[in-house]
Design an enzyme around this catalytic site. Structure first.
Site, short mmCIF file in Angstrom:
data_model
loop_
_atom_site.label_atom_id
_atom_site.label_comp_id
_atom_site.label_asym_id
_atom_site.label_seq_id
_atom_site.Cartn_x
_atom_site.Cartn_y
_atom_site.Cartn_z
CB SER A 178 -1.06 0.00 1.28
OG SER A 178 -2.01 1.12 1.24
CG ASP A 236 -7.49 -2.29 -3.10
OD1 ASP A 236 -8.25 -1.54 -2.35
OD2 ASP A 236 -6.48 -2.68 -2.89
CG HIS A 286 -6.30 -1.62 0.60
ND1 HIS A 286 -5.70 -1.37 -0.65
CD2 HIS A 286 -5.57 -1.22 1.47
CE1 HIS A 286 -4.47 -0.55 -0.57
NE2 HIS A 286 -4.39 -0.43 1.04
#
Length: 381
Positions: A147, A212, A241
């Site tokens: 991320s 996501d 995610h």
């Protein structure tokens, strides 16, 4: 406008757990630091490192005695080492790697406040520790960015020309692109991964969930398309995610990637190449002899010792058979051609065995999930 938007992007990027999920405990007899509220392991070192921006960050290093590669892991934006401890120790075992994780400035028990530039200083301090404390070389290092961690991972990757590989897990194109579908890079944007990924020269694996809800799947897909050295990506159908570690394909694909990277020729730095050249000098006579030899086949260039023996044998045969008939010379040439074809066939087999192989065995999921990653969305900022 630019400053306000940049500040907004920075606020979106960082959500350190508050309060931190752990504290630092010092073992009285040994003086070693440990992370609280986790199962203690003898193969885990906990260290505090100073960064060039004046902060002190906490790192953990998981040692694997059978490992040849080391992963430097930059975690997501809403986690700290206490939450990642189990994931890191399990990945070290299942991927057969050493692994260093670190908390960004302002995360966990690291001092300071998080910012883009501070995360760059943080990963630099962690990498320096790997080099100086544990003797890890650049060419044996894999950078893993999850991320927002894809930002510092790629920033370091473009400064390490002999890096072994990069893994991007639910990566971002840039900070602004997470919130707005902008088509160009603005000066006030943060983590401009879209501009950096083409500069990375080592193999890159991209992992992203197709559903996501925080960082759209298109971020990972576009970054993969811009890679110079693409490796087969992992698009997890239905993955969001925060749950990619729960998919069996996650661990299986990582193991396949690590196995492929281990089989690649280890990149050598300039000093190693210079050392090899100094250990194998050519005298003037050898150089003149090499220049005088005609190259009859470009394939022989890759096998100098084999070619020299063949040429020496042919030269001797020509002197011994100066009065031989034309038919015998033809047979000799045909025999040589057959030998060369057989050797080439062997070479093709060797290259096939050294190519990327697929791990066909099913590896059970170890149930890893960073459940606290990115608790807030852009709508909540």
């Amino acid at each position: 406008m630019g400053t306000a938007t940049s500040s907004m992007a920075a606020k979106f990027a960082f959500f350190p757990p508050n309060p931190p999920s752990y504290s630092i405990i010092v073992d009285e007899p040994s003086g070693k630091m440990r992370i609280s509220d986790v199962n203690q392991r003898d193969n885990v070192d906990v260290l505090k490192l100073s960064t060039k921006r004046g902060n002190e960050i906490v790192t953990m290093y998981v040692k694997n005695p059978s490992a040849s590669l080391t992963v430097l892991y930059s975690h997501g934006n809403a986690a700290d080492l206490g939450q990642m401890y189990h994931i890191f120790t399990e990945l070290s075992v299942h991927l057969n790697v050493n692994l260093m994780g670190y908390d960004y400035s302002g995360y966990g028990q690291s001092s300071g406040k998080p910012s883009e530039q501070d995360t760059y200083a943080d990963i630099e301090a962690a990498y320096k520790c790997l080099e100086e404390t544990y003797g890890v070389k650049q060419e044996d290092t894999i950078l893993y960015g999850q991320s927002v961690g894809s930002g510092p991972a790629l920033e370091l990757a473009i400064r390490l020309p002999h890096l072994r590989a990069v893994i991007l897990h639910s990566p971002i194109l840039s900070g602004l692109r997470v919130m707005y579908p902008v088509k160009r890079t603005f000066w006030f944007d943060i983590y401009k991964n879209i501009d950096k990924i083409p500069l990375v020269g080592c193999p890159v694996l991209v992992i992203h969930g197709t559903e996501d809800e925080v960082v759209d799947f298109c971020h990972g897909k576009q970054l993969w398309e811009l890679c110079k050295e693409k490796y087969e990506p992992l698009w997890l159908k239905g993955g969001n995610h925060c749950n990619l570690e729960l998919y069996p394909e996650y661990l299986r694909h990582l193991r396949k990637f690590i196995s492929a990277i281990e089989k690649l020729t280890r990149p050598r730095n300039v000093s190693e190449q210079a050392k090899d050249q100094s250990n194998q000098p050519l005298n003037n006579a050898d150089q003149n002899k090499e220049k005088s030899r005609p190259r009859t086949d470009h394939r022989e260039k890759g096998r100098p010792s084999f070619g020299q023996r063949e040429k020496s044998r042919l030269s001797t045969n020509n002197r011994e058979k100066a009065r031989a008939s034309t038919d015998k010379r033809e047979k000799s040439r045909k025999s040589l051609d057959q030998n060369m074809k057989a050797r080439n066939s062997t070479d093709h087999s060797e290259r096939a065995r050294n190519s990327f192989d697929r791990l066909g065995d099913m590896v059970r999921s170890v149930g890893l999930c960073n459940v606290d990653c990115l608790k807030q969305t852009a709508a909540e900022v």
